[in-house]
Enzyme design. Structure first.
Site, short mmCIF file in Angstrom:
data_model
loop_
_atom_site.label_atom_id
_atom_site.label_comp_id
_atom_site.label_asym_id
_atom_site.label_seq_id
_atom_site.Cartn_x
_atom_site.Cartn_y
_atom_site.Cartn_z
N ASN A 153 -45.04 22.56 26.62
CA ASN A 153 -44.32 23.41 27.58
C ASN A 153 -43.05 22.78 28.12
O ASN A 153 -42.15 23.46 28.57
CB ASN A 153 -45.24 23.80 28.75
CG ASN A 153 -46.04 22.64 29.28
OD1 ASN A 153 -46.75 21.96 28.53
ND2 ASN A 153 -45.93 22.39 30.57
N GLN A 181 -47.70 28.33 25.00
CA GLN A 181 -46.24 28.39 24.84
C GLN A 181 -45.83 28.88 23.46
O GLN A 181 -44.67 29.25 23.26
CB GLN A 181 -45.62 27.00 25.08
CG GLN A 181 -45.70 26.52 26.50
CD GLN A 181 -44.77 27.28 27.45
OE1 GLN A 181 -43.77 27.87 27.05
NE2 GLN A 181 -45.10 27.27 28.73
N SER A 201 -51.63 33.34 26.85
CA SER A 201 -51.43 33.88 28.19
C SER A 201 -50.31 34.93 28.17
O SER A 201 -49.22 34.67 27.64
CB SER A 201 -51.05 32.72 29.12
OG SER A 201 -50.71 33.21 30.39
N HIS A 203 -48.23 36.29 30.44
CA HIS A 203 -46.95 36.22 31.14
C HIS A 203 -45.93 35.32 30.49
O HIS A 203 -44.77 35.28 30.92
CB HIS A 203 -47.16 35.83 32.62
CG HIS A 203 -47.52 34.41 32.87
ND1 HIS A 203 -46.64 33.53 33.45
CD2 HIS A 203 -48.64 33.70 32.65
CE1 HIS A 203 -47.23 32.34 33.58
NE2 HIS A 203 -48.44 32.42 33.10
N CYS A 327 -45.23 24.01 36.79
CA CYS A 327 -46.40 23.86 37.65
C CYS A 327 -46.30 22.59 38.46
O CYS A 327 -46.90 22.45 39.51
CB CYS A 327 -47.66 23.84 36.80
SG CYS A 327 -47.58 25.02 35.49
N1 PLP Z 1 -50.94 25.80 28.96
C1 PLP Z 1 -49.61 25.67 28.83
C2 PLP Z 1 -49.06 24.90 27.67
C3 PLP Z 1 -48.76 26.27 29.76
O1 PLP Z 1 -47.44 26.13 29.63
C4 PLP Z 1 -49.33 26.98 30.84
C5 PLP Z 1 -48.47 27.56 31.90
O2 PLP Z 1 -47.43 27.02 32.25
C6 PLP Z 1 -50.73 27.09 30.92
C7 PLP Z 1 -51.51 26.49 29.96
C8 PLP Z 1 -51.38 27.86 32.02
O3 PLP Z 1 -51.28 29.23 31.77
P1 PLP Z 1 -51.44 30.30 32.96
O4 PLP Z 1 -50.20 30.19 33.78
O5 PLP Z 1 -51.54 31.62 32.26
O6 PLP Z 1 -52.67 29.96 33.68
#
Ligand code: PLP
Length: 390
Positions: A153, A181, A201, A203, A327
């Site tokens: 990410n 991603q 995911s 979004h 995050c």
């Molecule tokens: N895994 C990766 C590589 C991500 O980039 C993200 C979100 O930034 C997630 C997991 C978490 O996904 P979610 O935001 O749908 O919980």
């Protein structure tokens, strides 16, 4: 001032067609898909159509191999905790990489702390790639599950998943990949990759937030960790988020139809950004791989300055970007990914991630290339590190 959004790895705008597809499931067809009456059954039928869209996007053989969840984090938790606990008779060893998203790393730490698992955190090379040889060496008799992300990410590095999933399969180790991603950005085919579990995911590719899916290959056992009414064939209880699921299905359909076109546009804009930054800012260096890289990811370090100051100055110019992962961007810790690829903490602090989406244009890229060098120059002029060097 027009806002320019270069933070599509954090989240994307929900596509208008996705919103339109979702609306009836708030307003008219709001029945519980578990109900027997026709409003419930209509919602169920639409939900099953959405499941087929998810299945088609990742070329999964059976629609029952798709479990709806509340997003990437939950899919990662269900895969890793569920897969490890259901198969812990084999042993209590897990393998992952040092550059995973916290949804994977924290889940592994939880299993270490609360369930007595031992976890191997594999290092990566300077491009952020896990070596399949080191991966093979890390597998033991008691290894239950391995989890390696498909694409990072922060720096966009794409891992040799097919090779590692093959090695895991030969040793009877369950293989999970966090493809949050990657899905919607590059071709993802679970059969071609040979993975047992895959997280995605909505979004991250113009679907709604708070909805995702886990691919669970038929025959692989997981232990559910949300208990209740037994939805999703007892693998994930809770009343379905019908509008979200319908939105996820619509986003998957759009992603499948536009994947190639989108990737070509992203690569064009990405390379324009990379070349433009490299040619206009001294000592700027690209993090990650030049070849095994997500189409929409640009990540640079600008020594002597702080990523946070850069973000604030860009924001004043109407540009949304990120430093480190979204995050973690409210923390001042240097990114664990940049540290893992060998950067010193001081350099890792000066990173900028620009992540592209379907709505970005060449004009926006040119605007960024116009304003960024002056911002970097201004911040360096204020930096004690830069004046020491100068
Ligand atoms: N895994 C990766 C590589 C991500 O980039 C993200 C979100 O930034 C997630 C997991 C978490 O996904 P979610 O935001 O749908 O919980």
């Amino acid at each position: 001032m027009k806002k320019i959004y270069f933070d599509n790895a954090a989240t994307t705008a929900t596509h208008p067609e996705v919103v339109e597809a979702m609306l009836p499931y708030f307003l008219d067809i709001y029945g519980n898909p578990g109900s027997i009456h026709s409003t419930g059954q209509e919602a169920r039928a639409a939900m099953e159509e959405a499941r087929i869209e998810v299945k088609n996007l990742i070329n999964c053989p059976e629609k029952d191999e798709i479990i709806f969840t509340a997003g990437g984090t939950e899919s990662d938790n269900l895969a890793i905790i569920g897969g490890s606990l259901a198969n812990s008779k084999k042993g209590k060893h897990l393998v992952t990489s040092s550059i995973e998203h916290p949804a994977v790393l924290e889940t592994c730490k939880y299993l270490e702390k609360e369930h007595g698992f031992e976890v191997t955190y594999l290092p990566v090379d300077e491009e952020g790639r896990v070596s399949p040889l080191e991966f093979a060496d890390s597998l033991r008799e008691d290894t239950v599950l391995a989890s390696i992300m498909l694409a990072n990410n922060e720096i966009g590095t794409i891992q040799p998943i097919k090779e590692m999933a093959g090695l895991a399969g030969e040793r009877g180790v369950i293989f999970h990949t966090d493809a949050v991603q990657a899905v919607g950005s590059i071709q993802v085919d679970v059969q071609e990759l040979g993975v047992d579990l895959l997280s995605l995911s909505g979004h991250k590719f113009n679907g709604p937030k708070g909805v995702g899916a886990l691919y669970l290959r038929r025959g692989v056992r997981i232990r559910p960790h949300i208990h209740g009414g037994g939805q999703e064939k007892r693998r994930r209880s809770g009343t379905h988020n019908t509008p979200g699921i319908i939105g996820l299905g619509a986003a998957c359909r759009l992603a499948r139809e536009n994947l190639l076109q989108k990737a070509m546009k992203m690569v064009y804009l990405r390379d324009m950004l990379i070349e433009g930054i490299e040619s206009s800012i001294d000592e700027a260096f690209l993090n990650g791989s030049r070849t095994n890289r997500l189409p929409g990811n640009v990540n640079f370090c600008f020594p002597y300055i702080e990523g946070e100051s850069l973000l604030l100055h860009l924001d004043l110019k109407g540009i949304a970007a990120s430093s480190g992962s979204a995050c973690a961007s409210d923390s001042l810790e240097p990114s664990h990914v940049l540290l893992a690829i060998g950067l010193p903490a001081a350099t890792a602090h000066g990173s900028l991630r620009l992540s592209l989406g379907i709505d970005n244009t060449e004009e926006e890229v040119q605007y960024l290339l116009k304003v960024l060098p002056a911002i970097v120059q201004k911040l360096r002029a204020m930096s004690p590190l830069f004046s020491v060097k100068g």
